[in-house]
Design a protein around this motif. Structure first.
Motif, PDB file in Angstrom:
ATOM      1  N   TYR A 180      47.659  25.957  36.793  1.00 47.09           N
ATOM      2  CA  TYR A 180      46.424  26.178  36.021  1.00 47.09           C
ATOM      3  C   TYR A 180      45.263  25.351  36.555  1.00 47.09           C
ATOM      4  CZ  TYR A 180      43.078  25.656  32.234  1.00 47.09           C
ATOM      5  OH  TYR A 180      41.940  25.610  31.503  1.00 47.09           O
ATOM      6  N   TYR A 181      44.106  26.004  36.717  1.00 52.54           N
ATOM      7  CA  TYR A 181      42.829  25.333  36.984  1.00 52.54           C
ATOM      8  C   TYR A 181      41.796  25.952  36.043  1.00 52.54           C
ATOM      9  CZ  TYR A 181      45.348  24.542  41.336  1.00 52.54           C
ATOM     10  OH  TYR A 181      46.306  24.225  42.253  1.00 52.54           O
ATOM     11  N   GLY A 236      40.020  36.627  35.883  1.00 50.30           N
ATOM     12  CA  GLY A 236      40.476  35.502  36.682  1.00 50.30           C
ATOM     13  C   GLY A 236      41.611  34.775  35.985  1.00 50.30           C
ATOM     14  N   CYS A 237      42.652  35.513  35.614  1.00 53.08           N
ATOM     15  CA  CYS A 237      43.730  34.969  34.780  1.00 53.08           C
ATOM     16  C   CYS A 237      44.651  34.023  35.525  1.00 53.08           C
ATOM     17  CB  CYS A 237      44.551  36.104  34.181  1.00 53.08           C
ATOM     18  SG  CYS A 237      45.450  37.090  35.413  1.00 53.08           S
ATOM     19  N   GLY A 238      44.605  34.023  36.878  1.00 55.80           N
ATOM     20  CA  GLY A 238      45.500  33.156  37.632  1.00 55.80           C
ATOM     21  C   GLY A 238      46.953  33.459  37.309  1.00 55.80           C
ATOM     22  N   SER A 239      47.719  32.411  37.056  1.00 54.58           N
ATOM     23  CA  SER A 239      49.142  32.575  36.758  1.00 54.58           C
ATOM     24  C   SER A 239      49.404  32.895  35.287  1.00 54.58           C
ATOM     25  CB  SER A 239      49.919  31.319  37.162  1.00 54.58           C
ATOM     26  OG  SER A 239      49.411  30.181  36.479  1.00 54.58           O
ATOM     27  N   GLY A 240      48.329  33.031  34.480  1.00 53.71           N
ATOM     28  CA  GLY A 240      48.488  33.560  33.130  1.00 53.71           C
ATOM     29  C   GLY A 240      48.557  32.571  31.992  1.00 53.71           C
ATOM     30  N   GLU A 261      51.734  39.911  17.686  1.00 52.92           N
ATOM     31  CA  GLU A 261      52.395  41.026  18.357  1.00 52.92           C
ATOM     32  C   GLU A 261      51.573  42.304  18.310  1.00 52.92           C
ATOM     33  OE1 GLU A 261      56.927  42.851  18.696  1.00 52.92           O
ATOM     34  OE2 GLU A 261      56.376  41.534  17.036  1.00 52.92           O
ATOM     35  N   GLN A 262      50.692  42.444  17.333  1.00 50.43           N
ATOM     36  CA  GLN A 262      49.867  43.650  17.223  1.00 50.43           C
ATOM     37  C   GLN A 262      48.620  43.579  18.105  1.00 50.43           C
ATOM     38  OE1 GLN A 262      51.214  46.198  15.599  1.00 50.43           O
ATOM     39  NE2 GLN A 262      52.883  44.736  15.276  1.00 50.43           N
ATOM     40  N   GLY A 263      48.320  42.397  18.641  1.00 49.96           N
ATOM     41  CA  GLY A 263      47.200  42.263  19.566  1.00 49.96           C
ATOM     42  C   GLY A 263      47.634  42.579  20.980  1.00 49.96           C
ATOM     43  N   HIS A 264      46.715  42.445  21.929  1.00 50.60           N
ATOM     44  CA  HIS A 264      47.060  42.760  23.322  1.00 50.60           C
ATOM     45  C   HIS A 264      46.194  41.931  24.267  1.00 50.60           C
ATOM     46  CE1 HIS A 264      48.829  45.248  26.493  1.00 50.60           C
ATOM     47  NE2 HIS A 264      47.654  45.149  27.094  1.00 50.60           N
ATOM     48  N   ILE A 265      46.812  41.426  25.350  1.00 44.50           N
ATOM     49  CA  ILE A 265      46.110  40.624  26.342  1.00 44.50           C
ATOM     50  C   ILE A 265      46.263  41.270  27.709  1.00 44.50           C
ATOM     51  CG2 ILE A 265      45.815  38.333  27.345  1.00 44.50           C
ATOM     52  CD1 ILE A 265      45.490  38.355  24.313  1.00 44.50           C
ATOM     53  N   THR A 266      45.153  41.419  28.421  1.00 51.27           N
ATOM     54  CA  THR A 266      45.166  41.907  29.799  1.00 51.27           C
ATOM     55  C   THR A 266      44.605  40.809  30.697  1.00 51.27           C
ATOM     56  OG1 THR A 266      44.807  44.202  29.115  1.00 51.27           O
ATOM     57  CG2 THR A 266      44.316  43.649  31.409  1.00 51.27           C
ATOM     58  N   GLY A 267      45.320  40.500  31.770  1.00 52.13           N
ATOM     59  CA  GLY A 267      44.839  39.529  32.745  1.00 52.13           C
ATOM     60  C   GLY A 267      44.589  40.203  34.077  1.00 52.13           C
ATOM     61  N   ILE A 268      43.503  39.833  34.750  1.00 50.33           N
ATOM     62  CA  ILE A 268      43.209  40.372  36.071  1.00 50.33           C
ATOM     63  C   ILE A 268      42.789  39.222  36.980  1.00 50.33           C
ATOM     64  CG2 ILE A 268      40.787  40.904  35.524  1.00 50.33           C
ATOM     65  CD1 ILE A 268      41.168  43.448  37.309  1.00 50.33           C
ATOM     66  N   ASP A 269      43.283  39.226  38.227  1.00 44.58           N
ATOM     67  CA  ASP A 269      42.976  38.130  39.143  1.00 44.58           C
ATOM     68  C   ASP A 269      43.033  38.633  40.583  1.00 44.58           C
ATOM     69  OD1 ASP A 269      42.833  34.903  38.862  1.00 44.58           O
ATOM     70  OD2 ASP A 269      43.738  35.460  40.771  1.00 44.58           O
ATOM     71  N   MET A 270      42.220  38.023  41.455  1.00 39.28           N
ATOM     72  CA  MET A 270      42.156  38.463  42.847  1.00 39.28           C
ATOM     73  C   MET A 270      43.008  37.604  43.767  1.00 39.28           C
ATOM     74  SD  MET A 270      38.656  36.920  44.456  1.00 39.28           S
ATOM     75  CE  MET A 270      38.487  35.160  44.713  1.00 39.28           C
ATOM     76  N   GLN A 308      49.411  34.875  42.550  1.00 38.73           N
ATOM     77  CA  GLN A 308      49.281  34.272  41.228  1.00 38.73           C
ATOM     78  C   GLN A 308      49.643  35.270  40.127  1.00 38.73           C
ATOM     79  OE1 GLN A 308      49.117  31.055  41.054  1.00 38.73           O
ATOM     80  NE2 GLN A 308      46.999  30.412  40.918  1.00 38.73           N
ATOM     81  N   VAL A 309      49.163  36.500  40.271  1.00 36.41           N
ATOM     82  CA  VAL A 309      49.445  37.514  39.256  1.00 36.41           C
ATOM     83  C   VAL A 309      50.936  37.809  39.189  1.00 36.41           C
ATOM     84  CG1 VAL A 309      49.058  39.916  38.588  1.00 36.41           C
ATOM     85  CG2 VAL A 309      47.147  38.536  39.388  1.00 36.41           C
TER      86      VAL A 309
END
Length: 347
Positions: free
Chosen positions: A45-46, A65-69, A81-90, A118-119
């Motif tokens: 994490y940074y 820019g989620c990095g390793s999440g 549990e009813q929510g949702h998270i999307t991570g995107i990183d280059m 990282q993803v």
């Protein structure tokens, strides 16, 4: 990709404090959630701020820019549990050295595990975290891609309640495109809540092309006034400053290159306010219903809402509260109403 993918092995390798989270006290719910995150995810994490807004139950959140999440798995617990998270990183591969130690000297061969994106690290631990959180199905997903081109990852218009990012927009050459894409994928009333690095002036060509300063999140920093103009151009509300702290540079060579420019790590919140949602100032009363913020809600540097207290707000803040996920947490009335009468009405 090279600086974060190969050179940095731990936060101590950084040459400034730009990408190190401040030591502000964390709410217990956040501390508890952090303890349930896999150590490999945390080790990579940074970040320059805790990008955890309030009122998150069942929200859909996108992390740029989620990095390793790390932040994704933290938010996964807070949305439920009813929510949702999307991570995107280059970021592509990062070589791991034994016990997270810095690279071995050239004279001795390094002992490392295979390089991995990282993803891919984030994806690898989905099952672990869902089991740890007691979820029957995953509420997280991760993509390798660019925050300037969210459409390439299949992210649709008006599909998220909140967009967050943690000290990564400065790494994007086209920051206007990043904010434009964030605005596109946010629902009406949605929020962009993000930390980043800002400069006291426009940066020189020498600074902007310096490889280490770019990796340290300084060479790509926006002149702070430009954030306001870009946000307005894209369609966001006026940026609300949440927190800010100065950045120190413990390197004489880098200080000489930077000169008299100063940098700050700051967290802002921007809202996608529907047109005509509010036309004038108002008065609001916070009902104290947000978990972890029952007695008071520190919304930004200008507004702190205490439970049951009458607060005058300008037209823009009234529009933000009325159109966003905060609407059900406040009693909102138009104009400069008689405070005592409003208090009595609330009671």
């Amino acid at each position: 990709q090279d600086y974060y993918g190969k050179e940095l092995q731990k936060s101590e390798d950084l040459k400034t404090n730009a990408c190190i989270t401040s030591s502000r006290p964390l709410p217990k719910v956040v501390r508890d959630a952090l303890e349930r995150i896999h150590e490999e995810v945390v080790a990579r994490y940074y970040g320059c701020g805790l990008v955890i807004p309030e009122c998150l139950s069942s929200c859909r959140i996108l992390d740029l820019g989620c990095g390793s999440g790390r932040d994704c798995y933290l938010l996964s617990q807070l949305v439920g549990e009813q929510g949702h998270i999307t991570g995107i990183d280059m970021t592509e591969g990062q070589v791991w050295h034994r016990s997270g130690a810095p690279p071995y000297p050239p004279s001795s061969p390094p002992i490392s595990f295979p390089s991995s994106c990282q993803v891919e690290v984030a994806k690898k631990h989905i099952a672990y975290h869902m089991d740890k959180f007691g979820y029957r199905k995953p509420n997280v997903e991760f993509f390798h891609g660019y925050m300037e081109k969210l459409g390439d990852a299949g992210l649709a218009d008006e599909s998220y309640d909140i967009v967050i990012s943690n000290c990564v927009i400065n790494l994007a050459p086209d920051k206007r495109a990043v904010l434009r894409e964030a605005f596109r994928v946010l629902k009406p009333g949605g929020e962009m809540y993000f930390s980043d690095v800002y400069a006291s002036q426009h940066l020189s060509e020498t600074v902007r092309k310096h490889r280490v300063l770019w990796g340290e999140c300084l060479a790509g920093a926006l002149y702070w006034r430009d954030l306001y103009s870009i946000a307005e151009e894209v369609g966001f509300s006026t940026p609300c400053l949440v927190t800010a702290s100065p950045i120190t540079i413990g390197n004489k060579e880098l200080e000489g290159i930077i000169g008299d420019c100063r940098f700050v790590s700051a967290t802002f919140r921007l809202f996608k306010v529907p047109g005509g949602s509010w036309t004038g100032p108002g008065v609001v009363i916070y009902n104290g219903g947000i978990v972890g913020h029952e007695r008071e809600l520190v919304f930004d540097a200008n507004f702190t809402f205490k439970e049951g207290e009458v607060v005058d707000v300008d037209a823009e803040m009234a529009a933000i509260l009325q159109s966003s996920r905060f609407a059900d947490e406040f009693l909102i009335r138009a104009g400069r109403a008689n405070a005592a009468a409003l208090q009595g009405c609330c009671c």
